[in-house]
Every structure is written in structure tokens, then in C-alpha cells.
Design a protein around this motif. Structure first.
Motif, PDB file in Angstrom:
ATOM      1  N   LEU A 282       0.822  -1.206   0.000  1.00 13.95           N
ATOM      2  CA  LEU A 282       0.000   0.000   0.000  1.00 13.95           C
ATOM      3  C   LEU A 282       0.856   1.256   0.000  1.00 13.95           C
ATOM      4  N   TYR A 283       0.420   2.249  -0.771  1.00 12.64           N
ATOM      5  CA  TYR A 283       1.073   3.557  -0.817  1.00 12.64           C
ATOM      6  C   TYR A 283       0.014   4.628  -0.612  1.00 12.64           C
ATOM      7  N   GLU A 284       0.348   5.619   0.179  1.00 16.16           N
ATOM      8  CA  GLU A 284      -0.595   6.685   0.500  1.00 16.16           C
ATOM      9  C   GLU A 284      -0.895   7.555  -0.723  1.00 16.16           C
ATOM     10  N   THR A 285       0.125   7.780  -1.546  1.00 14.26           N
ATOM     11  CA  THR A 285      -0.055   8.595  -2.752  1.00 14.26           C
ATOM     12  C   THR A 285       0.615   7.908  -3.938  1.00 14.26           C
ATOM     13  N   LEU A 286       0.218   8.307  -5.125  1.00 19.91           N
ATOM     14  CA  LEU A 286       0.842   7.781  -6.332  1.00 19.91           C
ATOM     15  C   LEU A 286       2.314   8.196  -6.372  1.00 19.91           C
ATOM     16  N   GLU A 287       2.610   9.389  -5.875  1.00 23.13           N
ATOM     17  CA  GLU A 287       4.001   9.868  -5.820  1.00 23.13           C
ATOM     18  C   GLU A 287       4.860   8.955  -4.939  1.00 23.13           C
ATOM     19  N   ASP A 288       4.323   8.505  -3.812  1.00 23.50           N
ATOM     20  CA  ASP A 288       5.057   7.571  -2.943  1.00 23.50           C
ATOM     21  C   ASP A 288       5.389   6.280  -3.685  1.00 23.50           C
ATOM     22  N   LEU A 289       4.424   5.774  -4.430  1.00 25.37           N
ATOM     23  CA  LEU A 289       4.621   4.543  -5.189  1.00 25.37           C
ATOM     24  C   LEU A 289       5.697   4.739  -6.265  1.00 25.37           C
ATOM     25  N   ILE A 290       5.591   5.818  -7.020  1.00 27.55           N
ATOM     26  CA  ILE A 290       6.562   6.105  -8.082  1.00 27.55           C
ATOM     27  C   ILE A 290       7.954   6.303  -7.494  1.00 27.55           C
ATOM     28  N   ASP A 291       8.050   7.031  -6.379  1.00 29.95           N
ATOM     29  CA  ASP A 291       9.345   7.255  -5.727  1.00 29.95           C
ATOM     30  C   ASP A 291       9.979   5.931  -5.305  1.00 29.95           C
ATOM     31  N   GLU A 292       9.183   5.038  -4.739  1.00 29.95           N
ATOM     32  CA  GLU A 292       9.737   3.751  -4.297  1.00 29.95           C
ATOM     33  C   GLU A 292      10.208   2.910  -5.479  1.00 29.95           C
ATOM     34  N   LYS A 293       9.452   2.912  -6.557  1.00 33.95           N
ATOM     35  CA  LYS A 293       9.872   2.172  -7.754  1.00 33.95           C
ATOM     36  C   LYS A 293      11.190   2.738  -8.296  1.00 33.95           C
ATOM     37  N   GLU A 294      11.313   4.063  -8.315  1.00 31.90           N
ATOM     38  CA  GLU A 294      12.541   4.703  -8.794  1.00 31.90           C
ATOM     39  C   GLU A 294      13.707   4.385  -7.855  1.00 31.90           C
ATOM     40  N   ARG A 295      13.450   4.413  -6.540  1.00 30.86           N
ATOM     41  CA  ARG A 295      14.481   4.080  -5.548  1.00 30.86           C
ATOM     42  C   ARG A 295      14.964   2.641  -5.746  1.00 30.86           C
ATOM     43  N   ASP A 296      14.030   1.713  -5.969  1.00 32.62           N
ATOM     44  CA  ASP A 296      14.397   0.315  -6.194  1.00 32.62           C
ATOM     45  C   ASP A 296      15.252   0.167  -7.456  1.00 32.62           C
ATOM     46  N   LYS A 297      14.857   0.874  -8.511  1.00 36.32           N
ATOM     47  CA  LYS A 297      15.597   0.807  -9.770  1.00 36.32           C
ATOM     48  C   LYS A 297      17.014   1.360  -9.598  1.00 36.32           C
ATOM     49  N   LEU A 298      17.131   2.513  -8.937  1.00 36.99           N
ATOM     50  CA  LEU A 298      18.450   3.109  -8.711  1.00 36.99           C
ATOM     51  C   LEU A 298      19.307   2.240  -7.796  1.00 36.99           C
ATOM     52  N   GLU A 299      18.689   1.658  -6.788  1.00 37.87           N
ATOM     53  CA  GLU A 299      19.415   0.775  -5.881  1.00 37.87           C
ATOM     54  C   GLU A 299      20.017  -0.410  -6.632  1.00 37.87           C
ATOM     55  N   ALA A 300      19.251  -0.989  -7.536  1.00 37.59           N
ATOM     56  CA  ALA A 300      19.742  -2.121  -8.324  1.00 37.59           C
ATOM     57  C   ALA A 300      20.881  -1.683  -9.246  1.00 37.59           C
ATOM     58  N   GLU A 301      20.726  -0.529  -9.866  1.00 33.34           N
ATOM     59  CA  GLU A 301      21.784  -0.016 -10.752  1.00 33.34           C
ATOM     60  C   GLU A 301      23.070   0.254  -9.976  1.00 33.34           C
ATOM     61  N   LEU A 302      22.929   0.910  -8.820  1.00 28.78           N
ATOM     62  CA  LEU A 302      24.114   1.217  -8.012  1.00 28.78           C
ATOM     63  C   LEU A 302      24.760  -0.054  -7.481  1.00 28.78           C
ATOM     64  N   ALA A 303      23.951  -0.997  -7.041  1.00 30.02           N
ATOM     65  CA  ALA A 303      24.500  -2.260  -6.535  1.00 30.02           C
ATOM     66  C   ALA A 303      25.270  -2.972  -7.638  1.00 30.02           C
ATOM     67  N   SER A 304      24.715  -2.966  -8.826  1.00 26.99           N
ATOM     68  CA  SER A 304      25.386  -3.603  -9.957  1.00 26.99           C
ATOM     69  C   SER A 304      26.695  -2.884 -10.286  1.00 26.99           C
ATOM     70  N   TYR A 305      26.655  -1.585 -10.239  1.00 32.91           N
ATOM     71  CA  TYR A 305      27.834  -0.780 -10.583  1.00 32.91           C
ATOM     72  C   TYR A 305      28.970  -0.986  -9.591  1.00 32.91           C
ATOM     73  N   PHE A 306      28.628  -1.034  -8.304  1.00 27.06           N
ATOM     74  CA  PHE A 306      29.653  -1.098  -7.273  1.00 27.06           C
ATOM     75  C   PHE A 306      29.970  -2.506  -6.784  1.00 27.06           C
ATOM     76  N   SER A 307      29.224  -3.520  -7.242  1.00 23.75           N
ATOM     77  CA  SER A 307      29.405  -4.857  -6.685  1.00 23.75           C
ATOM     78  C   SER A 307      30.630  -5.587  -7.221  1.00 23.75           C
ATOM     79  N   SER A 308      31.118  -5.213  -8.357  1.00 19.67           N
ATOM     80  CA  SER A 308      32.237  -5.934  -8.940  1.00 19.67           C
ATOM     81  C   SER A 308      33.418  -5.002  -9.171  1.00 19.67           C
ATOM     82  N   THR A 309      34.560  -5.343  -8.591  1.00 14.68           N
ATOM     83  CA  THR A 309      35.736  -4.493  -8.781  1.00 14.68           C
ATOM     84  C   THR A 309      36.190  -4.522 -10.228  1.00 14.68           C
TER      85      THR A 309
END
Length: 118
Positions: free
Chosen positions: A70-97
Motif C-alpha cells: 500500500l502507498y498513501e499517494t501515487l508519488e510515494d509509489l513512483i518514488d519507491e519504484k525509482e528508488r528500487d531501480k536506482l538501488e539495483a543499478e548502483l549495486a550492480s555498478y559497485f558490486s564488482s571491482t
């Protein structure tokens, strides 16, 4: 802990939870707040109602896997999806030397460290 500001008859937004048996192709589903209590908010989706815990990050009250998030607003939902996407990108970028080596200058690395240290 975030203070939620739900109101009765408010439109809210949900994404599919762990239980993917409701395989909906939409990015999100709209629901309506039907009841508000001290601990739970009740949301109607179609003909069914679901309770979400106001004291535990809006976790669905269930004995099994969550059907919805559940998300209180559509903005909260969109922000979380963007955060998840960025987290995956950053993890991929920094996970391998191997992939990380030589991509950033010393200055860029120092700025990243400053941001992380905030």
C-alpha cells in the motif's frame, strides 16, 4: 516513523505483493480507504477489503504472503519504484571491482563518499 494522513474514502495506490497469483499487468491498482483505526487502515479493492498496519510500514495484515503493498499517494509509489531501480543499478555498478575499476576519478569517488557520509 512516518505519520500517515489517510482519510476515509481517500483513493490509495497498491502494487502486487509477494503473492503474484493476481497477475495483473498494470503497474499499480487503485483502492479506497473504507475504515481507519489506531493500528489499521482498511482498503477496498474491487469487492474485497484488506487491512494494512499503520504501525509497521503499511504491511498487510495476513497470515500468508502479502497480496498488496500500500502507498498513501501515487508519488510515494513512483518514488519507491525509482528508488528500487536506482538501488539495483548502483549495486550492480559497485558490486564488482572488475567493472568498477577505472570508471570513476578520485574526485568522483571522494564526492560519492561525502554523500554516503551525510
Amino acid at each position: 516513523m512516518k505519520q500517515y494522513q489517510f482519510k476515509k474514502e481517500q483513493k490509495v495506490y497498491l502494487t502486487l505483493g509477494v503473492n503474484r497469483s493476481r497477475d495483473n499487468k498494470k503497474e499499480y491498482i487503485e483502492g479506497v480507504v473504507t475504515k481507519l483505526g489506531r493500528k489499521y487502515v482498511t482498503v477496498k479493492i474491487g469487492y474485497s477489503e484488506y487491512q494494512f498496519d499503520l504501525t509497521n510500514r503499511l504491511k498487510q495484515k495476513t497470515e500468508y504472503a502479502q497480496d498488496y503493498y500500500l502507498y498513501e499517494t501515487l508519488e510515494d509509489l513512483i518514488d519507491e519504484k525509482e528508488r528500487d531501480k536506482l538501488e539495483a543499478e548502483l549495486a550492480s555498478y559497485f558490486s564488482s571491482t572488475y567493472h568498477f575499476e577505472g570508471k570513476l576519478t578520485l574526485d568522483q569517488m571522494q564526492r560519492i563518499k561525502e554523500i554516503i557520509s551525510e
